[in-house]
Design an enzyme around this catalytic site. Structure first.
Site, PDB file in Angstrom:
ATOM      1  N   THR A  99     -40.144 -37.027 -50.412  1.00 64.68           N
ATOM      2  CA  THR A  99     -40.275 -38.164 -49.503  1.00 64.68           C
ATOM      3  C   THR A  99     -39.310 -39.285 -49.902  1.00 64.68           C
ATOM      4  OG1 THR A  99     -42.619 -37.627 -49.365  1.00 64.68           O
ATOM      5  CG2 THR A  99     -41.942 -39.786 -48.537  1.00 64.68           C
ATOM      6  N   GLU A 100     -38.487 -39.719 -48.958  1.00 62.94           N
ATOM      7  CA  GLU A 100     -37.559 -40.843 -49.178  1.00 62.94           C
ATOM      8  C   GLU A 100     -36.650 -40.607 -50.386  1.00 62.94           C
ATOM      9  OE1 GLU A 100     -37.524 -43.103 -46.895  1.00 62.94           O
ATOM     10  OE2 GLU A 100     -39.452 -42.763 -45.911  1.00 62.94           O
TER      11      GLU A 100
END
Lengths: 426, 417
Positions: free
Chosen positions: A143-144
Site C-alpha cells: 500500500t502506497e
C-alpha cells in the site's frame, strides 16, 4: 539498454456514509457516492486508458508491456458498478503483455500493525487476481509503496514473490540510482525495484503544470530523457496512479496523446524496450544490497507515513481499529470481518490528515469529508458500532455455550451460522 | 489621519460583540498612530463624562489609547432588550436637526430587541453627534452598525468628508426574515450613502449584496481579531464534562438548538453538564424548555457574565458550541479557541468561513450537533487537536491586522474622494 517499466496503481476505497452516533444499523458505506465516483473514474480514466493500452499492445506486437496493481476493494466495486472495466482488464490480461502485481486486498496499512492480517490480506488478493485474471502475482507492492527492511523480509518469507517495489527518492537513496536492481537487506531471493520518482512525477504531477519549465511535455522529449539513462542504469521504473490518465491529468491536457506516442518514441532507440517488473528482474542482475531501516512510502514530499499516521487522531483511529482484530476474528462472522477489513483501507486515515489542511491540495481528491475532524468522528462512530456487533455475538455465544454445557449438548457449529449469514446477505 | 468614529457601546458597558470589536479595533488603530475621536452615547442624563467612567473603571490604559479621544452624547445606553421585558413606546414624527429623511419611516415596527425607545435614542445620538462633528476636525468618518449610520451620513454631509460604515450585524441576522422595516431602511440608507462598507465576513458581505442591493465592489471584508490572553486551562480531573453556550439568549443565537442537542447527547452519555452563559429575551423560555425536555438538572443558566467570569467559564469548559441561526462574525468563538477550548460552529456564521480547526454544523441539524458534541467529549485525540490547532489558528486573528486593513481602506476612500 534501458527498459521502461510501467506500473499503474488502480484503487478506490469503499467510502463510508455519514454515520452519526445515533445510527444503529450496520450499513456503513455510501453506496451512492461510491457508485458515482466509480462510474465517473471508469468513464474518464479506466475505460479510455485500458482501450488505449490494449491498442498499443496490439500495434507494437507485444513490445509494449505494462503492469497493474488493482486492489480487491476496487475489483469488488468494478463488479458491482462498472463490469465493463473489469472486462477490459481481462482483455488486457489475455494479451500476455500485462502483469498483475500483488498487494493487500483492502489497500491497508496492516504491514505496520498486524503481520498476520497483512499476510491474510495478501492471500485474499492473490486469490482475487487468480480468479479474475488467471495469474498468480509474483511481484509485491505494498500500500502506497510503504517499505522497510522488515516488510521485505516478511514478503520473502511467503515464498510467493520474486520482487518488491519501493519509492526511489533522492533523500532515501543518496547517491544511488533507482535505475538498477537491488536486494533488500537480509533477503536471499527477493529483489527490490525502485520508482524513478523524477520521471514518474513528470508524468503524474507536472504534466499539465504550465509553470513548469519543461511544459508542454511531449513524447519525443520524454523519450530523450529515458535514452539518457542508457549506460547508467537498466530500467526506468515509472510507477504512478492509473487515475493520472484522464482524472489527475484531464484528457484536454493531452495526456492520452502523450501515452499514445510514447511507445513509438521509446522504441525508436534500438537499445530501449518495455518490460514488466518480472521481466526486469529476470533480465538484469542485482547490483547491491539496500538497507532501509525506516519506513518510507511514495506519499507527499516527506516520502514517509505521516500522511496516514501523522497526527493524534490518525494514530488513535489506527490503534483502535487494529486493537479489536482478535475480537473481530473470534466472532467468526464473515460479515463483521469483512466490514472490519474495509475499515482498514488506508484512505480512511488519509482523510484525517491535517498536514496540508490549509492548502487543499491532492489530499482533497475524492475526499468525501469537509474536514479531517469530520472524517475522524465518522470513522470512530462506525468503529463503535462494529465493536458492539462483535460484543453482541461474543456475549451471546458465551451465554449459549454456558447453557449448552449445562444441557450437555454441543453448540451449533460456527460454519452453519456463517452460511446462514451469507445467504441472508445475498 | 484623523478619524471621526461613531459607536454605540464600549467596554465595560457592552451587551455583545459590538463593544468588544470597537475596543479591539480602536486600541490597535491607536497603536498604529491613527487619531480617533470616538463618539458614544452617554450614560443617562446627569451622568458624568463617559470617558471618566471608562478610565475610572480601569478599562482604558491611557498609554494604549493615547490617540483616542472619547466624546459622549447624553443619551441612554441600553441597545438590547433584557429578559424582564422593555418599554416599546415610540415617539412618533420626531424632528431631527440632521434633517435626515430616514426618520419618516422610523416610526413603527417591532422593537423587542432593543431596550427602551431606541429610535428616540438613535435620533438624539444623531443630532448630538452631528453637533460634535461640527466642532471637530477629521479626514474620514467611520460608523459602527445601524444606530450610528444616520449620524455618520449627516456628519458626512455637513463636513464634506467621506463616510465608511462598518457592518457588524444586519437586521436579517438579528430577526431572520421578519425584519423591522424601519431599522432595515436605516441600514440600507447608510450603506447606500456611505463611500465604502466594511463587512465583518464574506457571509455578511453576501447578505449586504443580496438583501440590501449594494454592489459587491463597494464592500470590503475585514475580519475581527481576538486578544490573546495566554491563560491556561485548569485540566482538573472533574467527573463531569462541561459544554458551554455563551452569548445572548435570543433568536439569532439559536439557544433552543443547543438545548435540543443537549437532550440528544444525554441519551448517549450521562456525565455531561450544559452551561448557558448569557441573557436575553428568550432566557425564561429556554429555562422552561430545558425543564420540559426533562434535562433541567443538566442545563445551567449563569445569566450575563463579564470580564474575569468569562475567562473562568471558558477555563471550566471542555467544549464551546455556537449554534447561531445567523452570525455575522462570532468573536466569542475566537475567544473560546484562544482560551484552549475546542469549538463547534454554526455554518451560518462568518467565523466558520475563516477557520479550519473547528467542527462545523448547520444550526438546525440537532443530531449532527449532538453527534459532534459527543465525539469531542469521548475522544481525547480529537479534543487535543482541536484545542492545539484551534488556539494557534485563532492567534492569527490579530486586531493589528484588522486595523491595518481598515487604514488601507481609509487611504483608498480618501484617494477616490
Amino acid at each position: 539498454m534501458a527498459a521502461v517499466c510501467f506500473y499503474f496503481q488502480v484503487h478506490q476505497p469503499f467510502r463510508l456514509r455519514n454515520y452519526t452516533i445515533f445510527e444503529t444499523d450496520s450499513n456503513y458505506y455510501d453506496d451512492f457516492k461510491n457508485s458515482q465516483i466509480c462510474r465517473k473514474v471508469a468513464d474518464k480514466c479506466y475505460l479510455p486508458a485500458n482501450r488505449l493500452i490494449l491498442e498499443l499492445i496490439r500495434r507494437y506486437n507485444g513490445k509494449f508491456r505494462v503492469a497493474y496493481s488493482i486492489t480487491g476493494v476496487l475489483l469488488e466495486q468494478l463488479e458491482k458498478y462498472a463490469p465493463d472495466v473489469l472486462y477490459t482488464f481481462k482483455e488486457l490480461a489475455d494479451t500476455g503483455c500485462v502483469e498483475f502485481l500483488g498487494e493487500t486486498y483492502h489497500h491497508s496499512l496492516s504491514s505496520l500493525y498486524s503481520h498476520k492480517e497483512f499476510l491474510d490480506q495478501i492471500d485474499l488478493h492473490t486469490q482475487a487476481i487468480e480468479k479474475h485474471f488467471a495469474q498468480k502475482p509474483k511481484i509485491f507492492r505494498n500500500t502506497e509503496l510503504i517499505y522497510n527492511n522488515q516488510i521485505a523480509e516478511l514478503i520473502e518469507s511467503t515464498g510467493q514473490f520474486d520482487a518488491i517495489l519501493a519509492e526511489g527518492a533522492d533523500h532515501i537513496l543518496g547517491y544511488k540510482s533507482p535505475n538498477f536492481i537491488y536486494q533488500p537487506l537480509r533477503c536471499k531471493k527477493l529483489k527490490l525495484l525502485l520508482k524513478n520518482y523524477k520521471l514518474s512525477d513528470d508524468i503524474a504531477f507536472r504534466f499539465s503544470n504550465q509553470g513548469w519549465a519543461e511544459w508542454p511535455l511531449r513524447a519525443p522529449k520524454f523519450a530523450q530523457w529515458v535514452n539518457a539513462v542508457n549506460g547508467c542504469g537498466y530500467t526506468v521504473n515509472l510507477f504512478m496512479d492509473y487515475e493520472t490518465f484522464g482524472e489527475h491529468q484531464w484528457e484536454s491536457t493531452g495526456i492520452f496523446n502523450f501515452l499514445r506516442h510514447l511507445p513509438g518514441e521509446i522504441l525508436n532507440h534500438p537499445d530501449n524496450s518495455f518490460k514488466t517488473p518480472s521481466e526486469v528482474i529476470q533480465s538484469y542482475p542485482v547490483c547491491e544490497t539496500l538497507d532501509i531501516p525506516y519506513t518510507i512510502s511514495w506519499a507527499d514530499i516527506e516520502r514517509d507515513v505521516s500522511a496516514w499516521l501523522g497526527n493524534p487522531m490518525q494514530r488513535n483511529a489506527l490503534t483502535e481499529v487494529y486493537k479489536i482484530e482478535q475480537m473481530v476474528k473470534d466472532t467468526a462472522d464473515s460479515g463483521i470481518i469483512e466490514d472490519w477489513r474495509k475499515l482498514l483501507t488506508s484512505d480512511h486515515f488519509y482523510y484525517m490528515c491535517t498536514k496540508w489542511f490549509s492548502d487543499g491540495d491532492v489530499h482533497k481528491y475524492f475526499n468525501p469529508y469537509d474536514s479531517p475532524y469530520d472524517s475522524y468522528i465518522n470513522f470512530m462512530n462506525v468503529l463503535d458500532n462494529l465493536c458492539s456487533r462483535c460484543k453482541n455475538i461474543l456475549y451471546t455465544d458465551s451465554r449459549q455455550l454456558l447453557t449448552a454445557k449445562k444441557a450437555g449438548t454441543k453448540r451449533a457449529s460456527r460454519k452453519n451460522r456463517d452460511r446462514d449469514y451469507v445467504s441472508e446477505r445475498n | 489621519m484623523k478619524v471621526f468614529m461613531l459607536g454605540w457601546e464600549f467596554p465595560p458597558f457592552i451587551s455583545g460583540g459590538l463593544g468588544t470589536a470597537c475596543y479591539g479595533l480602536t486600541k490597535a488603530m491607536s497603536r498604529q498612530g491613527t487619531k480617533i475621536t470616538f463618539v458614544l452615547p452617554g450614560g443617562n442624563d446627569q451622568t458624568s463624562d463617559f470617558m471618566k467612567i471608562l478610565t475610572a473603571d480601569g478599562f482604558l490604559n491611557s498609554e494604549e489609547f493615547k490617540n483616542i479621544t472619547f466624546r459622549s452624547t447624553h443619551t441612554a445606553l441600553n441597545p438590547y432588550a433584557s429578559a424582564s421585558g422593555v418599554s416599546t413606546s415610540i415617539e412618533k414624527n420626531v424632528e431631527t436637526k440632521s434633517g435626515s429623511p430616514i426618520w419618516q419611516t422610523a416610526s413603527s415596527g417591532n422593537q423587542k430587541h432593543y431596550g427602551g425607545d431606541v429610535f428616540e435614542k438613535v435620533q438624539k445620538y444623531t443630532s448630538n453627534a452631528t453637533q460634535i462633528a461640527a466642532t471637530e476636525k477629521f479626514n474620514i468618518i467611520h460608523a459602527h452598525d445601524w444606530m450610528t449610520f444616520p449620524a455618520a451620513i449627516a456628519a458626512s454631509e455637513i463636513s464634506g468628508k467621506p463616510a465608511v460604515v462598518h457592518v457588524h450585524s444586519t437586521e436579517f441576522d438579528r430577526c431572520g426574515d421578519y425584519v423591522n422595516q424601519a431599522i432595515y431602511d436605516i441600514e440600507r440608507y447608510g450603506m447606500h450613502k456611505a463611500h465604502k462598507i466594511i463587512a465583518v465576513s464574506n457571509y455578511t458581505k453576501n447578505i449586504i449584496i443580496n438583501r440590501y442591493s449594494v454592489p459587491a465592489e463597494k464592500i470590503k471584508v475585514v475580519y475581527n481579531g481576538v486578544e490573546s490572553c495566554g491563560a491556561t486551562r485548569n485540566i482538573s480531573n472533574k467527573r463531569d464534562k462541561i459544554v458551554l453556550y455563551l452569548g445572548r439568549i435570543t433568536f439569532q443565537k439559536g439557544p433552543e438548538y443547543f438545548i435540543a442537542a443537549a437532550k440528544r447527547v444525554l441519551e448517549k452519555m450521562s456525565n455531561v453538564k450544559f452551561v448557558i452563559a448569557g441573557d436575553g429575551d428568550m432566557t425564561h423560555r429556554m429555562i422552561e424548555y430545558a425543564a420540559y425536555l426533562g434535562i433541567g438538572h443538566k442545563v445551567f443558566f449563569t445569566r450575563f457574565l463579564r470580564g474575569q467570569n468569562v475567562e473562568r467559564v471558558y477555563r471550566m469548559s471542555d467544549l464551546y458550541v455556537m449554534p447561531s441561526v445567523s452570525e455575522p462574525f462570532g468573536i466569542a468563538a475566537l475567544e473560546a479557541m484562544i482560551n484552549n477550548v475546542p469549538v463547534i460552529l454554526s455554518r451560518q456564521s462568518g467565523i466558520a468561513e475563516a477557520v479550519s480547526n473547528a467542527l462545523k454544523v448547520n444550526f438546525w441539524d440537532v443530531d449532527e450537533m449532538a453527534d459532534k458534541i459527543a465525539a469531542v467529549l469521548k475522544h481525547q485525540p480529537l479534543r487535543t487537536m482541536l484545542t492545539e490547532n484551534g488556539c494557534a489558528e485563532a492567534g492569527g486573528f490579530r486586531w493589528d491586522n484588522s486595523a491595518a486593513k481598515v487604514n488601507e481602506i481609509y487611504r483608498q476612500v480618501l484617494a477616490c474622494a
